[in-house]
Design a protein around this motif. Structure first.
Motif, PDB file in Angstrom:
ATOM      1  N   VAL A  84       0.716  -1.086  -0.025  1.00  0.00           N
ATOM      2  CA  VAL A  84       0.058  -0.191   0.087  1.00  0.00           C
ATOM      3  C   VAL A  84       0.835   1.304   0.142  1.00  0.00           C
ATOM      4  O   VAL A  84       1.926   1.191   0.821  1.00  0.00           O
ATOM      5  CB  VAL A  84      -1.141   0.046   1.197  1.00  0.00           C
ATOM      6  CG1 VAL A  84      -1.704   1.364   1.290  1.00  0.00           C
ATOM      7  CG2 VAL A  84      -1.961  -1.165   1.210  1.00  0.00           C
ATOM      8  N   SER A  85       0.546   2.292  -0.995  1.00  0.00           N
ATOM      9  CA  SER A  85       1.234   3.516  -0.759  1.00  0.00           C
ATOM     10  C   SER A  85       0.281   4.705  -0.448  1.00  0.00           C
ATOM     11  O   SER A  85      -0.720   4.510  -0.622  1.00  0.00           O
ATOM     12  CB  SER A  85       1.791   3.560  -2.523  1.00  0.00           C
ATOM     13  OG  SER A  85       2.043   5.083  -2.511  1.00  0.00           O
ATOM     14  N   LEU A  86       0.929   5.288   0.514  1.00  0.00           N
ATOM     15  CA  LEU A  86      -0.118   6.330   1.141  1.00  0.00           C
ATOM     16  C   LEU A  86       0.349   7.727   0.591  1.00  0.00           C
ATOM     17  O   LEU A  86       1.428   8.132   0.454  1.00  0.00           O
ATOM     18  CB  LEU A  86       0.153   6.426   2.596  1.00  0.00           C
ATOM     19  CG  LEU A  86      -0.527   5.280   3.521  1.00  0.00           C
ATOM     20  CD1 LEU A  86      -0.127   5.671   5.080  1.00  0.00           C
ATOM     21  CD2 LEU A  86      -1.866   5.413   3.417  1.00  0.00           C
ATOM     22  N   VAL A  87      -0.777   8.648   0.115  1.00  0.00           N
ATOM     23  CA  VAL A  87      -0.571   9.807  -0.273  1.00  0.00           C
ATOM     24  C   VAL A  87      -1.466  10.672   0.513  1.00  0.00           C
ATOM     25  O   VAL A  87      -2.534  10.700   0.413  1.00  0.00           O
ATOM     26  CB  VAL A  87      -0.794   9.986  -1.835  1.00  0.00           C
ATOM     27  CG1 VAL A  87      -0.562  11.543  -2.233  1.00  0.00           C
ATOM     28  CG2 VAL A  87      -0.075   9.060  -2.630  1.00  0.00           C
ATOM     29  N   GLY A  88      -0.861  11.307   1.481  1.00  0.00           N
ATOM     30  CA  GLY A  88      -1.490  11.727   2.462  1.00  0.00           C
ATOM     31  C   GLY A  88      -2.209  10.854   3.465  1.00  0.00           C
ATOM     32  O   GLY A  88      -1.567   9.973   4.120  1.00  0.00           O
ATOM     33  N   LEU A  89      -3.474  10.850   3.715  1.00  0.00           N
ATOM     34  CA  LEU A  89      -4.190   9.734   4.286  1.00  0.00           C
ATOM     35  C   LEU A  89      -4.725   8.680   3.199  1.00  0.00           C
ATOM     36  O   LEU A  89      -5.571   7.837   3.896  1.00  0.00           O
ATOM     37  CB  LEU A  89      -5.168  10.276   5.181  1.00  0.00           C
ATOM     38  CG  LEU A  89      -4.623  11.184   6.275  1.00  0.00           C
ATOM     39  CD1 LEU A  89      -5.844  11.352   7.244  1.00  0.00           C
ATOM     40  CD2 LEU A  89      -3.689  10.373   7.154  1.00  0.00           C
TER      41      LEU A  89
ATOM     42  N   ALA B 202      -7.070   1.100   3.874  1.00  0.00           N
ATOM     43  CA  ALA B 202      -7.388   1.248   2.448  1.00  0.00           C
ATOM     44  C   ALA B 202      -7.224  -0.233   1.679  1.00  0.00           C
ATOM     45  O   ALA B 202      -7.801  -0.485   0.679  1.00  0.00           O
ATOM     46  CB  ALA B 202      -6.068   1.910   1.817  1.00  0.00           C
ATOM     47  N   ALA B 203      -6.324  -1.022   2.239  1.00  0.00           N
ATOM     48  CA  ALA B 203      -6.067  -2.514   1.677  1.00  0.00           C
ATOM     49  C   ALA B 203      -7.661  -3.363   1.932  1.00  0.00           C
ATOM     50  O   ALA B 203      -7.901  -3.767   1.041  1.00  0.00           O
ATOM     51  CB  ALA B 203      -5.229  -3.265   2.458  1.00  0.00           C
ATOM     52  N   VAL B 204      -8.187  -3.136   3.211  1.00  0.00           N
ATOM     53  CA  VAL B 204      -9.365  -3.663   3.561  1.00  0.00           C
ATOM     54  C   VAL B 204     -10.540  -3.270   2.650  1.00  0.00           C
ATOM     55  O   VAL B 204     -11.397  -3.975   2.083  1.00  0.00           O
ATOM     56  CB  VAL B 204      -9.815  -3.650   5.080  1.00  0.00           C
ATOM     57  CG1 VAL B 204     -11.284  -4.199   5.264  1.00  0.00           C
ATOM     58  CG2 VAL B 204      -8.767  -4.342   5.835  1.00  0.00           C
TER      59      VAL B 204
END
Length: 511
Positions: free
Chosen positions: A9-14, A128-130
């Protein structure tokens, strides 16, 4: 063709984006290439992974290894991809079962000894993954408790790469247990456990604090040193109601990305309190950094209180950057490595002296500041910023007569109960709208709810004609008037509440 796949998973902000990690191993000159817009920390993963694989008693594949992070157009940052890249590479080499790792999300940084180190932002990444349909998640053991806070996630906390390789069927001996790496948590600004009963006197300032808590209004406290401005501001979080479940998740996600969240206590249920020093830079207050920016104090104070003591001593650049979150409730930070969006709907509390020496009280006879120094001091708090502050209150030193005649001061718990009732009234009135408190309601909605009785607006029209109020100021007075009506148990504000709201807004402007 030897190809291994897994997920990260890549986070951009939240906002989390599920990344497919592909590792292709070709019979060619040995090498390791990483593509897919990695940043510097991610590009260095090849050396960490090589050392971690060797430390885990696994033979390094002597082939040309190409790792792709898809979608390749999305910039990736941080060391949290190490575990996913290592697992995908081992799957492509046939060391682990590729079918078992293909649909699993892997998060974590690898140490040179093969142990998994915790990373920031695990909570929003797992969420985000779920949300994308990937419930199985592997995280470092130190992040397992945080990841388990996400409903629906099937979390496995791992201590080392060797442990995961053995679990996935690698032909190695079961590695002995190793102690999990625990990263130090940056100490957050904890909500002060202070009671309003400790503040002696200051009836007007205490009343303004209650109004600010009930309606979510911004507050300016102006007074000499020692009058109690800091004490009052520090007790505002104790008057605010607990966060709802959705709010707690959002606030916790911000602190997870910032590295100020300790999962031992579960989700953050109380409104946060941030009080940056007046030497703080714009990046420290609103967020920043190289690559993808990190949240600052304004975002860490989301749904809580941002207190700026000695506000005129802050850099004007810092103060001006607060105008965007005050209006929109969020911060959008642009950097060369990408832009990040963080929530920042906080209550701003400013405290200031009446002048640089702090003695311009009453007639100001003891003040030694030249007029130009006073004008320069207050010029740091620009008009556009002050126009967004609903309550502007003078805090006078408590007199001996006031202290002798006062009974026991009211405790925070009693005030918090009235605030909770007022908040409930607002929730019922604003049901079906995107707003939660009176401070968030736009002016057109307030004026429509007030009705067509122009007699209620006489004082505001007079203030507008005299230049004491802007059109934005009129709307903010009406918001305060609604809060005063909610605290008084009235269904709508009358001319008395509007007049009191006008007084609470203009009282400190003569300082």
């Amino acid at each position: 063709m030897a190809l291994g796949r897994t997920l990260a998973v890549s986070l951009v902000g939240l906002t989390g984006h599920v990344i497919e990690v592909e590792a292709h191993l070709a019979p060619s000159i040995p090498g390791f290439s990483l593509v897919g817009l990695p940043d510097a920390a991610l590009a260095e993963s090849r050396d960490r992974i090589r050392a971690a694989v060797a430390s885990s008693a696994i033979d390094w594949p002597q082939r040309k290894i190409t790792v792709n992070l898809s979608p390749a157009s999305l910039p990736k940052a941080g060391s949290g991809f190490d575990l996913a890249i290592a697992v995908a590479m081992l799957a492509g080499a046939g060391v682990v079962d590729g079918a078992r790792v293909a649909g699993v999300v892997h998060l974590g940084e690898l140490g040179l000894d093969g142990r998994l180190r915790p990373v920031r932002g695990v909570l929003p990444a797992v969420a985000a993954a779920v949300a994308a349909g990937h419930e199985r998640v592997v995280v470092p053991a130190a992040n397992a408790r945080e990841a388990a806070l996400v409903p629906g996630a099937r979390v496995l906390g791992a201590a080392s790469l060797g442990e995961m390789a053995w679990r996935y069927g690698a032909d190695i001996a079961q590695p002995p247990p190793v102690p999990a790496v625990v990263a130090p948590v940056l100490a957050p600004s904890a909500t002060p456990a202070a009671d309003l009963a400790e503040v002696l006197g200051q009836l007007e300032a205490r009343s303004a604090l209650e109004v600010a808590a009930a309606g979510g209004h911004h507050l300016l406290l102006v007074g000499p040193p020692g009058a109690g401005k800091t004490m009052l501001a520090a007790r505002l979080p104790g008057l605010l109601p607990d966060l709802t479940e959705a709010e707690a998740v959002e606030v916790t996600a911000v602190h997870s990305v910032a590295g100020t969240f300790d999962a031992g206590g579960g989700l953050m249920r109380r409104p946060p309190f941030e009080d940056p020093h007046h030497t703080a830079t714009p990046a420290a207050v609103v967020g920043g950094g190289s690559g993808v920016p990190r949240p600052g104090a304004a975002s860490r104070a989301h749904l809580g209180v941002l207190f700026m003591d000695e506000a005129p001593e802050f850099s004007p650049r810092v103060l001006q950057t607060l105008r965007q979150p005050l209006e929109h409730g969020e911060l959008v930070i642009h950097r060369a490595g990408g832009s990040a969006r963080y929530p920042a709907r906080f209550q701003l509390v400013l405290a200031a002296n009446p002048c640089p020496c702090g003695r311009a009280v009453g007639k100001g006879l003891e003040c030694t500041c030249p007029p130009m120094a006073r004008r320069r001091y207050w010029a740091r708090l620009s008009g556009p910023l002050l126009d967004r502050v609903d309550l502007q209150v003078e805090v006078h030193p408590a007199t001996r007569a006031e202290l002798d005649g006062a009974g026991p001061a009211e405790a925070s718990a009693a005030v918090a109960r009235r605030v909770a009732v007022a908040r409930q009234v607002q929730a019922e009135r604003l049901a079906g709208t995107p707003w939660r408190t009176n401070a968030q309601v736009p002016g057109h909605w307030i004026r429509a709810a007030l009705g067509a009785d122009r007699s209620l607006m006489v004082d505001l029209d007079r203030g507008l004609d005299r230049g004491l109020l802007s059109l934005r100021g009129v709307d903010r007075v009406l918001r305060v008037a609604w809060t005063l009506a909610d605290l008084a148990g009235r269904t709508a504000p009358g001319r008395a509440e509007i007049g009191q709201g006008l007084l609470l807004r203009t009282r400190g402007q003569g300082a």
